[in-house]
Design an enzyme around this catalytic site. Structure first.
Site, PDB file in Angstrom:
ATOM      1  N   ASP A   1      56.272  -2.972  39.042  1.00 52.25           N
ATOM      2  CA  ASP A   1      56.640  -3.244  37.598  1.00 52.25           C
ATOM      3  C   ASP A   1      57.842  -2.560  37.094  1.00 52.25           C
ATOM      4  OD1 ASP A   1      56.595  -3.684  34.960  1.00 52.25           O
ATOM      5  OD2 ASP A   1      54.848  -2.879  34.517  1.00 52.25           O
TER       6      ASP A   1
ATOM      7  N   ASN B   1      59.735  -2.588  34.554  1.00 51.74           N
ATOM      8  CA  ASN B   1      60.049  -2.538  33.088  1.00 51.74           C
ATOM      9  C   ASN B   1      58.640  -2.025  32.424  1.00 51.74           C
ATOM     10  OD1 ASN B   1      58.507  -4.558  32.937  1.00 51.74           O
ATOM     11  ND2 ASN B   1      60.272  -5.830  31.889  1.00 51.74           N
TER      12      ASN B   1
ATOM     13  N   ASP C   1      55.991  -3.408  31.710  1.00 46.54           N
ATOM     14  CA  ASP C   1      55.169  -4.010  30.694  1.00 46.54           C
ATOM     15  C   ASP C   1      53.705  -4.622  31.359  1.00 46.54           C
ATOM     16  OD1 ASP C   1      55.807  -5.738  32.521  1.00 46.54           O
ATOM     17  OD2 ASP C   1      56.816  -7.060  31.208  1.00 46.54           O
TER      18      ASP C   1
ATOM     19  N   ASP D   1      58.084  -7.318  38.550  1.00 45.11           N
ATOM     20  CA  ASP D   1      59.060  -8.309  38.383  1.00 45.11           C
ATOM     21  C   ASP D   1      60.229  -7.946  39.161  1.00 45.11           C
ATOM     22  OD1 ASP D   1      59.798  -5.517  37.834  1.00 45.11           O
ATOM     23  OD2 ASP D   1      59.286  -5.904  35.442  1.00 45.11           O
TER      24      ASP D   1
ATOM     25  N   ASP E   1      54.888 -25.085  49.092  1.00 41.11           N
ATOM     26  CA  ASP E   1      53.602 -25.007  48.602  1.00 41.11           C
ATOM     27  C   ASP E   1      52.810 -26.410  48.804  1.00 41.11           C
ATOM     28  OD1 ASP E   1      51.656 -23.528  46.812  1.00 41.11           O
ATOM     29  OD2 ASP E   1      52.044 -25.027  45.536  1.00 41.11           O
TER      30      ASP E   1
ATOM     31  N   GLU F   1      52.933 -24.229  53.678  1.00 43.39           N
ATOM     32  CA  GLU F   1      51.716 -24.215  53.622  1.00 43.39           C
ATOM     33  C   GLU F   1      50.800 -25.574  53.612  1.00 43.39           C
ATOM     34  OE1 GLU F   1      48.547 -22.829  50.091  1.00 43.39           O
ATOM     35  OE2 GLU F   1      50.120 -24.548  50.030  1.00 43.39           O
TER      36      GLU F   1
HETATM   37  C1  BGC Z   1      49.442 -21.670  46.127  1.00 46.25           C
HETATM   38  C2  BGC Z   1      48.265 -21.589  45.185  1.00 46.25           C
HETATM   39  C3  BGC Z   1      48.615 -22.215  44.103  1.00 46.25           C
HETATM   40  C4  BGC Z   1      48.443 -23.814  44.635  1.00 46.25           C
HETATM   41  C5  BGC Z   1      48.913 -24.849  43.665  1.00 46.25           C
HETATM   42  C6  BGC Z   1      49.070 -23.162  46.767  1.00 46.25           C
HETATM   43  O1  BGC Z   1      48.425 -23.532  47.833  1.00 46.25           O
HETATM   44  O2  BGC Z   1      49.483 -20.874  47.316  1.00 46.25           O
HETATM   45  O3  BGC Z   1      48.292 -20.172  44.744  1.00 46.25           O
HETATM   46  O4  BGC Z   1      47.334 -22.260  43.441  1.00 46.25           O
HETATM   47  O5  BGC Z   1      49.150 -24.071  45.779  1.00 46.25           O
HETATM   48  O6  BGC Z   1      50.201 -24.812  43.486  1.00 46.25           O
END
Ligand code: BGC
Length: 571
Positions: A44, A46, A48, A52, A230, A291
């Site tokens: 972090d 800044n 908060d 970041d 993703d 992924e």
């Molecule tokens: C990401 C997750 C996310 C999901 C929806 C995934 O596989 O790694 O963190 O919640 O996709 O986007």
């Protein structure tokens, strides 16, 4: 009595191993070690309470000194943060709480100056419901081109009050949400495989395809070296949208059936062929890592055919128990499937969706949940987990291919399993009706220093509280301690860079050795043997010079390789 490491049951018909070091034309990603930054919990800058871009910039020298080749930054785009940034409202900017586009550019440039590649995270399955496209879709009404970018459908039943089908959302509850039409009447439903704030896009729509190619270009042109994709297996849905029946849904959707109507459909491959053409149009070419939670190494490898994606996380390795036969079988089948398409395996043990592996490995393996993601898996012995995690590191770093590390594993962090319920932020907690606690336990902000209100994370109160015990495992606490987890990571990464035998390679670059049922043992050329004793008694130790061991090892005094220990030997 020392066993002979060269007499194992190596595959008699395998081609002669080609030492990785001789393949000078290998692109960087075939062997890279990449460090995953979950931005809100890394550092972090800044004060908060939220990590970041400024925090990342301050800690880049730490990452370079750790010895990784690349960083992967979780989504940092503007987002209502309904799912930790995986609900993107603008793909071409930076979330104001994380920084600015200029700071992001500076971070990319500074990483490059330190020799680190930068991988960003693209979220193509869904946008945020606050994305301009979805806002326009709601306003435009049924049948409009704006709605055609998403998956709106009329409901079932006489007045459309029932969802279009029985699909369930990954986070719990139905995968459909009904909207109120601009005239105030109850209207259509839209599909969200995750949270209702994450409407799924329609990838049959050419406008969606064009938009994402343009977003990729936007970041590639700013220096991003690649993208993690993703939910890469989820983009295409069966247009008939058939009911699933009592099909069991899993977190992140590991499909158990080949004909699943929304996971791993053949149509996804066409999308990635287009993306590959774009990546290859750059010099040097850009990289993708998928992924994809799919049901077999063969189905994963289908994403990695030469004209598709370059790499994908090997989640079978994550799912394997601490058991020599299982680890060896997993590694063998992953290597074989990847070799058939010429892709390197990307080994990984943890990420922001998975129970930290110190905790997974510290649980009785017979009682452990078959689902490595989250859930109750019995009592955790953190010290045992750390011991095994040290050994697991030497295993994955010695296997041919690349490796993804998750922030904090170099400190030996365990899953935080006692976060107060009122602080849980993973949408899973609410959507499951308070049954699944979700993934916050692996997302607790990193401890950088032994004292202070946020253990050096920055600011007074981090967005999730850190266990007091993390004071002892902070990065600063481990600095200078040669027995620490941090020292092991640094030394292992240094050696992996220096030793020609380690890094890139295929299943042909590994000779399995037979040192008993409890030992994963293999040799790579020139002259490195990796042994991992997953059993509870000492294992035979072949002759050789210790390059690195997961615990201090005195060859003159030891009766063999101790339990839950790994070693790299020069032979
Ligand atoms: C990401 C997750 C996310 C999901 C929806 C995934 O596989 O790694 O963190 O919640 O996709 O986007």
């Amino acid at each position: 009595m020392a066993a002979d490491p060269t007499t194992g049951p190596g595959p008699a018909t395998a081609p002669a191993p080609v030492p990785a070091a001789t393949r000078t034309d290998d692109p960087w990603w075939r062997s890279a070690v990449t460090y995953q930054l979950y931005i809100r919990s890394f550092a972090d800058g800044n004060g908060d309470g939220l990590g970041d871009v400024a925090g990342i910039r301050q800690r880049l020298p730490y990452l370079a000194a750790l010895g990784v080749d690349a960083i992967w930054v979780n989504p940092w785009y503007p987002s209502p943060q309904a799912d930790g940034g995986y609900d993107v409202s603008d793909y071409r900017d930076i979330e104001p709480a994380f920084g600015t586009l200029d700071e992001a550019q500076a971070m990319i440039d500074e990483a490059h100056a330190l020799g680190l590649k930068v991988i960003l995270d693209i979220v193509p399955n869904h946008t945020s419901d606050e994305h301009a496209w979805f806002v326009a879709a709601l306003a435009a009404g049924p049948g409009s081109p704006e709605r055609a970018r998403y998956l709106f459908r009329p409901g079932k039943g006489p007045d459309g009050a029932l969802p279009p089908n029985d699909w369930k959302a990954v986070f719990g509850g139905p995968a459909w949400e009904r909207v109120t039409e601009p005239d105030g009447t109850p209207g259509e439903w839209y599909l969200h495989l995750f949270d209702p704030k994450q409407p799924d896009l329609d990838w049959e729509n050419p406008e969606v395809r064009g938009e994402f190619l343009d977003i990729l270009r936007f970041w590639f042109d700013r220096g991003a070296d690649g993208f993690r994709i993703d939910v890469a297996h989820g983009l295409v849905k069966d247009p008939a949208m058939p009911d699933l029946g009592d099909d069991e849904e899993h977190l992140l959707g590991t499909p158990d059936r080949a004909d699943h109507p929304h996971w791993d459909l053949p149509g996804v491959h066409d999308i990635y062929r287009e993306w590959r053409v774009l990546a290859d149009s750059y010099d040097p070419p850009k990289l993708f890592v998928a992924e994809a939670w799919v049901s077999s190494p063969e189905r994963l490898a289908a994403y990695l055919r030469p004209d598709e994606l370059h790499t994908a996380f090997d989640f079978d390795f994550v799912r394997a128990a601490w058991d020599a036969a299982e680890l060896r079988a997993t590694a063998t089948s992953s290597l074989a499937a990847h070799d058939r398409v010429g892709a390197p395996v990307m080994w990984t043990l943890s990420n922001h969706d998975i129970t930290r592996h110190v905790s997974r490995l510290g649980r009785p393996q017979s009682e452990r949940s078959a689902d490595p993601l989250h859930g109750s898996n019995g009592v955790t012995d953190v010290e045992l987990g750390r011991r095994r995690a040290r050994a697991a590191l030497l295993l994955e770093l010695a296997l041919p291919g690349g490796v993804y590390l998750y922030q904090g594993e170099e400190l030996g962090l365990e899953e935080v399993e006692d976060l107060p319920e009122e602080l849980l932020q993973d949408p899973t907690w609410e959507r499951s009706g308070h049954i699944e606690r979700g993934r916050d336990g692996c997302r607790v902000p990193l401890p950088w220093a032994p004292d202070g209100p946020s253990l050096g994370f920055g600011g007074a109160a981090p967005w999730l509280p850190q266990p007091a015990s993390w004071s002892a495992v902070s990065a600063a606490s481990q600095e200078g301690d040669p027995t620490s987890m941090l020292a092991l990571y640094r030394e292992a990464l240094r050696l992996r860079r220096d030793l020609p035998a380690l890094g890139a390679g295929t299943g042909a670059d590994i000779t399995w050795l037979d040192l008993g049922d409890d030992v994963v043992a293999f040799r790579r050329e020139p002259g490195v043997v990796c042994l991992v004793n997953c059993g509870s008694t000492p294992a035979p130790l072949p002759a050789g010079r210790v390059l690195l061991a997961s615990v201090p090892l005195d060859l003159s005094a030891t009766e063999g390789l101790p339990a839950d220990t790994a070693v790299w030997l020069a032979v």
